[in-house]
Design a protein around this motif. Structure first.
Motif, mmCIF file in Angstrom:
data_model
loop_
_atom_site.group_PDB
_atom_site.id
_atom_site.type_symbol
_atom_site.label_atom_id
_atom_site.label_comp_id
_atom_site.label_asym_id
_atom_site.label_seq_id
_atom_site.Cartn_x
_atom_site.Cartn_y
_atom_site.Cartn_z
ATOM 1 N N SER A 61 -27.853 1.315 45.112
ATOM 2 C CA SER A 61 -28.225 2.213 46.215
ATOM 3 C C SER A 61 -27.502 3.547 46.046
ATOM 4 C CB SER A 61 -27.843 1.609 47.580
ATOM 5 O OG SER A 61 -26.440 1.625 47.748
ATOM 6 N N GLY A 62 -27.931 4.527 46.814
ATOM 7 C CA GLY A 62 -27.243 5.815 46.810
ATOM 8 C C GLY A 62 -25.829 5.687 47.358
ATOM 9 N N THR A 63 -25.661 4.795 48.315
ATOM 10 C CA THR A 63 -24.339 4.578 48.901
ATOM 11 C C THR A 63 -23.391 3.981 47.870
ATOM 12 O OG1 THR A 63 -25.433 4.162 51.009
ATOM 13 C CG2 THR A 63 -23.133 3.502 50.853
ATOM 14 N N ASP A 166 -23.869 14.682 46.199
ATOM 15 C CA ASP A 166 -24.706 13.671 46.840
ATOM 16 C C ASP A 166 -26.129 14.224 46.864
ATOM 17 O OD1 ASP A 166 -26.131 11.996 48.465
ATOM 18 O OD2 ASP A 166 -24.666 11.936 50.096
ATOM 19 N N ALA A 168 -28.914 12.509 47.021
ATOM 20 C CA ALA A 168 -29.822 11.442 47.465
ATOM 21 C C ALA A 168 -31.188 11.984 47.892
ATOM 22 C CB ALA A 168 -29.192 10.673 48.623
ATOM 23 N N GLN A 169 -31.186 13.192 48.478
ATOM 24 C CA GLN A 169 -32.447 13.723 49.018
ATOM 25 C C GLN A 169 -33.124 14.707 48.078
ATOM 26 O OE1 GLN A 169 -31.586 15.383 52.907
ATOM 27 N NE2 GLN A 169 -30.734 13.467 53.658
ATOM 28 N N SER A 190 -30.397 8.482 45.322
ATOM 29 C CA SER A 190 -30.875 7.314 46.066
ATOM 30 C C SER A 190 -32.361 7.147 45.823
ATOM 31 C CB SER A 190 -30.629 7.512 47.569
ATOM 32 O OG SER A 190 -31.393 6.568 48.306
ATOM 33 N N LYS A 195 -37.203 8.467 49.976
ATOM 34 C CA LYS A 195 -36.712 9.635 49.219
ATOM 35 C C LYS A 195 -37.806 10.118 48.258
ATOM 36 C CE LYS A 195 -32.660 8.547 50.954
ATOM 37 N NZ LYS A 195 -31.537 9.187 51.554
HETATM 38 C C1 LIG Z 1 -30.238 8.335 51.783
HETATM 39 C C2 LIG Z 1 -28.931 9.009 51.647
HETATM 40 C C3 LIG Z 1 -27.802 8.344 51.145
HETATM 41 C C4 LIG Z 1 -27.737 6.882 50.927
HETATM 42 O O1 LIG Z 1 -28.639 6.346 50.057
HETATM 43 P P1 LIG Z 1 -28.989 4.781 50.134
HETATM 44 O O2 LIG Z 1 -29.771 4.585 48.868
HETATM 45 O O3 LIG Z 1 -29.797 4.571 51.356
HETATM 46 O O4 LIG Z 1 -27.733 4.019 50.129
HETATM 47 C C5 LIG Z 1 -26.645 9.079 50.953
HETATM 48 N N1 LIG Z 1 -26.595 10.380 51.253
HETATM 49 C C6 LIG Z 1 -27.639 11.046 51.748
HETATM 50 C C7 LIG Z 1 -27.504 12.494 52.061
HETATM 51 C C8 LIG Z 1 -28.847 10.383 51.980
HETATM 52 O O5 LIG Z 1 -29.877 11.045 52.501
#
Ligand SMILES: *Cc1c(COP(=O)(O)O)cnc(C)c1O
Length: 380
Positions: A61-63, A166, A168-169, A190, A195
């Protein structure tokens, strides 16, 4: 009356890519290497190639990507990690999981990206209090757009802080002619279904140009293993990407550029047709957005809530990112020193995200604009 327009429509995308998806999934069912199978490696190669990063490490996951990167920096108690307050909870959560202290930073009122002036102020405060050692900046590429990387790099280098992205987006976004992925020591992605590049479940990745860190992240995602499997080098995680997810993401990567173009086209359509009292998203200079989120700004909270209600009444999906900044959240406020972060605190009252995804049809986007225009006329 016209039909409904969902905020996101993943089933339309699945129908479109179905014939590409099936053979990839069948192959996994044939070889049955469900963990770290060949598709994971293939996906990592495609990812790193796509954004010119030396290494891509696929994770769960992104986390977990963020967590592994912070673990790779030995982040722990008495350390300060700077991050924007106007972001998703995961960015701060990982800091606290490791016992470090998040230092919330404000964002730019136009682009919503981390504000360098606020970052400098927050850094000076931490330094003067002499309680925490400033270690890391996690800059978020918010809503599909890049953070101000050149300024961040200059500041991080001058203060000897490690820079983490980060992203993720914003996978697929471009900053100064470079695909995001190499601006920081490590970039985290992520593949949450909503996404820009989304799987059918959880998934993420770490991108880096650093050979040693890449090996470290590989070890951390798999229980801290060394080169031999049962030779445990460090405390790690079970944070691997499933082979099935990799197969799905490979399929989606094949159509990803086309999808980005489609998102850009929709963004331009909204830009052009929004009434004057609704502000379209401000572009970060010298960049191209991945358009994870198309976020407009209204003149007041009352107007925003009224528009949102009108959209809902007309079966049009919308969303608010983020109604409450992290330093106001019950879980996090005790870690904040009380400094006002005025943009993060107020923006959530004015913003509204409109539907934007590759399968949004022309008549659907014009339906969104039609309802907004009528609302603007009735509320002027
Ligand atoms: C979605 C998101 C994450 C976490 O990603 P996951 O895959 O849901 O764990 C982290 N940071 C930002 C800014 C996000 O939008």
């Amino acid at each position: 009356m016209s039909g409904s327009v969902p905020f996101l429509n993943l089933s339309a995308q699945r129908t479109r890519i179905n014939s590409l998806l099936k053979p990839r999934l069948d192959r996994v069912f044939e070889h049955c290497q469900f963990v770290l199978g060949p598709e994971v490696q293939e996906f990592e190669q495609r990812l790193s190639h796509y954004c010119h990063a030396r290494h891509a490490i696929a994770v769960s996951s992104g986390t977990d990507a963020l967590l592994a990167v912070l673990m790779g920096e030995d982040i722990g108690p008495d350390m300060a990690v700077f991050l924007p307050s106007f972001t998703y909870t995961a960015t701060a959560e990982v800091v606290l999981l490791l016992g470090a202290t998040p230092i919330f930073v404000d964002v730019d009122p136009e682009t919503f990206q981390i504000d360098i002036a606020s970052l400098k102020k927050r850094y000076d405060t931490v330094l003067s209090l002499k309680k925490l050692v400033p270690k890391v900046i996690i800059a978020v590429d918010l809503f599909g757009q890049p953070a101000p990387w050149d300024e961040l790099k200059e500041f991080a280098a001058s203060r000897k802080l490690t820079l983490i992205a980060d992203c993720a987006q914003s996978f697929g976004a471009v900053y100064k002619n470079r695909k995001l992925g190499c601006e920081a020591l490590a970039t985290t992605l992520s593949f949450f279904p909503s996404k820009p590049l989304g799987g059918y479940g959880d998934g993420g990745a770490i991108l880096t140009n650093d050979d040693e860190k890449a090996a470290l992240y590989r070890s951390l995602r798999s229980h801290g293993e060394g080169k031999e499997r049962y030779n445990v080098q460090r405390i790690g995680l079970n944070a691997r990407l499933d082979t099935l997810q990799a197969a799905i993401l490979l399929t989606k990567l094949d159509v990803f550029e086309q999808e980005l173009q489609k998102r850009e086209e929709i963004a331009r359509y909204y830009d052009k047709h929004l009434p004057l009292n609704i502000t379209p998203p401000q572009r970060v200079p010298y960049s191209k957005s991945a358009w994870a989120i198309y976020c407009v700004t209204l003149e007041s909270r009352v107007k925003r809530d009224s528009l949102r209600q009108t959209l809902t009444d007309n079966n049009i999906g919308s969303a608010i990112y983020y109604p409450k900044p992290l330093h106001f959240q019950p879980a996090y406020k005790k870690y904040h020193d009380g400094t006002a972060l005025p943009v993060s605190e107020s923006k959530g009252g004015y913003v509204l995200a409109l539907p934007i995804y590759p399968d949004l049809k022309d008549d659907e986007r014009s339906q969104v604009i039609k309802v907004i225009k009528k609302w603007a006329k009735d509320n002027s």
